[in-house]
Design a protein around this motif. Structure first.
Motif, PDB file in Angstrom:
ATOM      1  N   ALA A   1       9.181  -5.061  -5.932  1.00 37.59           N
ATOM      2  CA  ALA A   1      10.773  -6.504  -6.005  1.00 37.59           C
ATOM      3  C   ALA A   1      10.613  -6.569  -5.067  1.00 37.59           C
ATOM      4  CB  ALA A   1      11.068  -4.879  -6.748  1.00 37.59           C
ATOM      5  N   THR A   2      10.345  -5.817  -3.929  1.00 38.66           N
ATOM      6  CA  THR A   2      10.752  -6.035  -2.392  1.00 38.66           C
ATOM      7  C   THR A   2       9.907  -7.408  -2.534  1.00 38.66           C
ATOM      8  OG1 THR A   2      10.875  -3.802  -1.414  1.00 38.66           O
ATOM      9  CG2 THR A   2      10.821  -5.476  -0.433  1.00 38.66           C
ATOM     10  N   VAL A   3       8.444  -7.661  -2.117  1.00 42.42           N
ATOM     11  CA  VAL A   3       7.784  -8.986  -2.296  1.00 42.42           C
ATOM     12  C   VAL A   3       8.654  -9.898  -2.149  1.00 42.42           C
ATOM     13  CG1 VAL A   3       5.487 -10.002  -2.673  1.00 42.42           C
ATOM     14  CG2 VAL A   3       5.954  -8.294  -1.932  1.00 42.42           C
ATOM     15  N   ILE A   4       9.107  -9.926  -3.716  1.00 45.90           N
ATOM     16  CA  ILE A   4       9.718 -11.135  -5.296  1.00 45.90           C
ATOM     17  C   ILE A   4      10.646 -11.435  -3.961  1.00 45.90           C
ATOM     18  CG2 ILE A   4       8.298 -10.480  -6.381  1.00 45.90           C
ATOM     19  CD1 ILE A   4      10.932 -10.232  -8.438  1.00 45.90           C
ATOM     20  N   ARG A   5      11.570 -10.574  -3.841  1.00 43.53           N
ATOM     21  CA  ARG A   5      12.664 -10.750  -2.869  1.00 43.53           C
ATOM     22  C   ARG A   5      12.812 -11.228  -1.729  1.00 43.53           C
ATOM     23  NH1 ARG A   5      14.573  -5.799  -2.706  1.00 43.53           N
ATOM     24  NH2 ARG A   5      14.513  -5.574  -0.835  1.00 43.53           N
TER      25      ARG A   5
ATOM     26  N   LYS B   1       5.510   1.766  -6.337  1.00 37.87           N
ATOM     27  CA  LYS B   1       4.956   0.015  -6.890  1.00 37.87           C
ATOM     28  C   LYS B   1       6.143  -1.061  -7.255  1.00 37.87           C
ATOM     29  CE  LYS B   1      -0.023   1.477  -6.988  1.00 37.87           C
ATOM     30  NZ  LYS B   1      -1.502   1.327  -8.297  1.00 37.87           N
ATOM     31  N   ALA B   2       6.439  -0.433  -8.321  1.00 40.87           N
ATOM     32  CA  ALA B   2       7.525  -1.528  -8.416  1.00 40.87           C
ATOM     33  C   ALA B   2       8.276  -1.679  -7.360  1.00 40.87           C
ATOM     34  CB  ALA B   2       8.596  -0.896  -9.704  1.00 40.87           C
ATOM     35  N   VAL B   3       8.774  -0.626  -6.652  1.00 41.94           N
ATOM     36  CA  VAL B   3       9.663  -0.865  -5.651  1.00 41.94           C
ATOM     37  C   VAL B   3       8.860  -2.299  -4.192  1.00 41.94           C
ATOM     38  CG1 VAL B   3      10.537  -0.347  -3.306  1.00 41.94           C
ATOM     39  CG2 VAL B   3      11.495   0.906  -5.727  1.00 41.94           C
TER      40      VAL B   3
ATOM     41  N   SER C   1       1.164  -0.858  -0.388  1.00 44.03           N
ATOM     42  CA  SER C   1      -0.386  -0.258   0.373  1.00 44.03           C
ATOM     43  C   SER C   1       0.777   0.973  -0.158  1.00 44.03           C
ATOM     44  CB  SER C   1      -0.782  -0.595   1.111  1.00 44.03           C
ATOM     45  OG  SER C   1      -0.679  -0.372   2.701  1.00 44.03           O
ATOM     46  N   ALA C   2      -0.039   2.697  -0.201  1.00 45.32           N
ATOM     47  CA  ALA C   2       1.053   4.110  -0.274  1.00 45.32           C
ATOM     48  C   ALA C   2       2.585   3.170  -1.511  1.00 45.32           C
ATOM     49  CB  ALA C   2       1.454   4.674   0.755  1.00 45.32           C
ATOM     50  N   CYS C   3       1.497   3.242  -2.336  1.00 48.29           N
ATOM     51  CA  CYS C   3       3.018   3.517  -3.739  1.00 48.29           C
ATOM     52  C   CYS C   3       4.048   2.238  -3.005  1.00 48.29           C
ATOM     53  CB  CYS C   3       2.963   4.939  -4.380  1.00 48.29           C
ATOM     54  SG  CYS C   3       1.829   5.240  -5.079  1.00 48.29           S
ATOM     55  N   GLY C   4       4.136   1.416  -2.183  1.00 48.10           N
ATOM     56  CA  GLY C   4       5.262   0.821  -2.053  1.00 48.10           C
ATOM     57  C   GLY C   4       5.608   0.822  -0.629  1.00 48.10           C
ATOM     58  N   SER C   5       5.187   1.570   0.484  1.00 52.33           N
ATOM     59  CA  SER C   5       5.773   2.121   1.281  1.00 52.33           C
ATOM     60  C   SER C   5       5.210   1.318   2.257  1.00 52.33           C
ATOM     61  CB  SER C   5       5.089   4.113   1.742  1.00 52.33           C
ATOM     62  OG  SER C   5       6.276   4.592   0.646  1.00 52.33           O
ATOM     63  N   THR C   6       4.290   0.884   2.557  1.00 57.46           N
ATOM     64  CA  THR C   6       3.825  -0.275   3.124  1.00 57.46           C
ATOM     65  C   THR C   6       4.108  -1.774   3.231  1.00 57.46           C
ATOM     66  OG1 THR C   6       2.883   1.598   4.651  1.00 57.46           O
ATOM     67  CG2 THR C   6       2.144  -0.556   4.885  1.00 57.46           C
TER      68      THR C   6
END
Length: 269
Positions: free
Chosen positions: A201-205, A196-198, A64-69
């Motif tokens: 990328a964090t999730v898949i890592r 959102k890409a960040v 959420s929050a464009c990758g912030s949470t």
């Protein structure tokens, strides 16, 4: 087929501010998960503004929050907040140059109801109703707001460029297209380096998901980063021109079975 991780935008993709989530989208995502794939919400909304009609979807996790949470299975994994000092400065700058600040956090959203009205955005009162106890006024909380991002509402005669020239030091800027769209008069300010890409990328890592198994569904310009990043991109029929240009497939809108048909096209359900 390998296990896929499908990331869905919220507004304009799986939900509508007034109508909630179409049954066809809910059923399609349930079928996706039942087939052994992962379904992630990947929204520009802050976590405080993820309501019950999105919670009912069996998401594996939420960005959420464009990758912030980021959270998974109800557990908060990451939450990037601006400092209270920068949040306060942001309010002062936006107001000085004629924009209305809507401050978005994981726990609360902050705005003043006499400033952010239905005349500014037709859905302002709907947001207040949806938030319930998660709404807080800016007034009285100026020095201790916990925010991930800002939605700045442009008003007639505002000097958005001047405000952004100051705030670019702290935020990346997302502009939306079309004055008649859901977010047409909104400029989103997201912490520098986040999008959102960040988040994806964090999730898949974190969860060892191969990049080639990432799929995204979206419609608006805050989806651009994830459309530039993901392996497979599906644009909704109501998507912005830039999103459609990047898409591998354009489905119909959510109320005409867009999620179902997109997942069927990919042979995931």
């Amino acid at each position: 087929m390998s296990r896929k991780a499908v990331f869905f935008d919220a507004d304009g993709t799986v939900c509508d501010m007034k109508k909630g989530v179409p049954d066809s989208a809910l059923e399609a995502i349930r079928a996706l998960v039942n087939n052994g794939h992962e379904a992630w919400l990947c929204t520009g909304r802050s976590r405080a503004f993820v309501p019950g009609y999105l919670e009912q979807i069996p998401f594996t996790g939420m960005i959420s929050a464009c990758g912030s949470t980021i959270e998974k299975d109800g557990k908060r994994l990451f939450n990037k907040e601006m400092t209270p000092e920068i949040a306060k400065l942001s309010v002062e700058v936006l107001r000085k140059y004629g924009l209305v600040p809507v401050m978005e956090g994981a726990y609360y959203m902050y705005y003043d109801k006499d400033e952010y009205t239905d005349d500014v955005n037709w859905y302002a009162s709907l947001i207040t109703e949806t938030l319930g106890e998660r709404w807080r006024p800016i007034r009285g909380n100026e020095d201790h707001m916990q925010i991930n991002k800002i939605s700045a509402k442009m008003m007639p005669g505002c000097d958005a460029e001047k405000a952004l020239s100051i705030l670019r030091e702290y935020y990346d800027i997302i502009r939306h297209e079309g004055s008649s769209s859901f977010v047409g008069n909104t400029i989103e300010l997201v912490p520098k380096g986040f999008n959102k890409a960040v988040g994806i990328a964090t999730v898949i890592r974190l969860f060892d998901i191969p990049w080639e198994d990432t799929i995204v569904f979206g419609d608006s310009n805050n989806d651009l980063a994830m459309f530039e990043y993901a392996a497979t991109k599906v644009a909704m029929g109501n998507a912005s021109p830039k999103i459609k240009e990047l898409a591998d497939y354009v489905t119909s809108d959510m109320f005409h079975y867009g999620i179902r048909d997109g997942l069927r096209y990919l042979k995931l359900i």
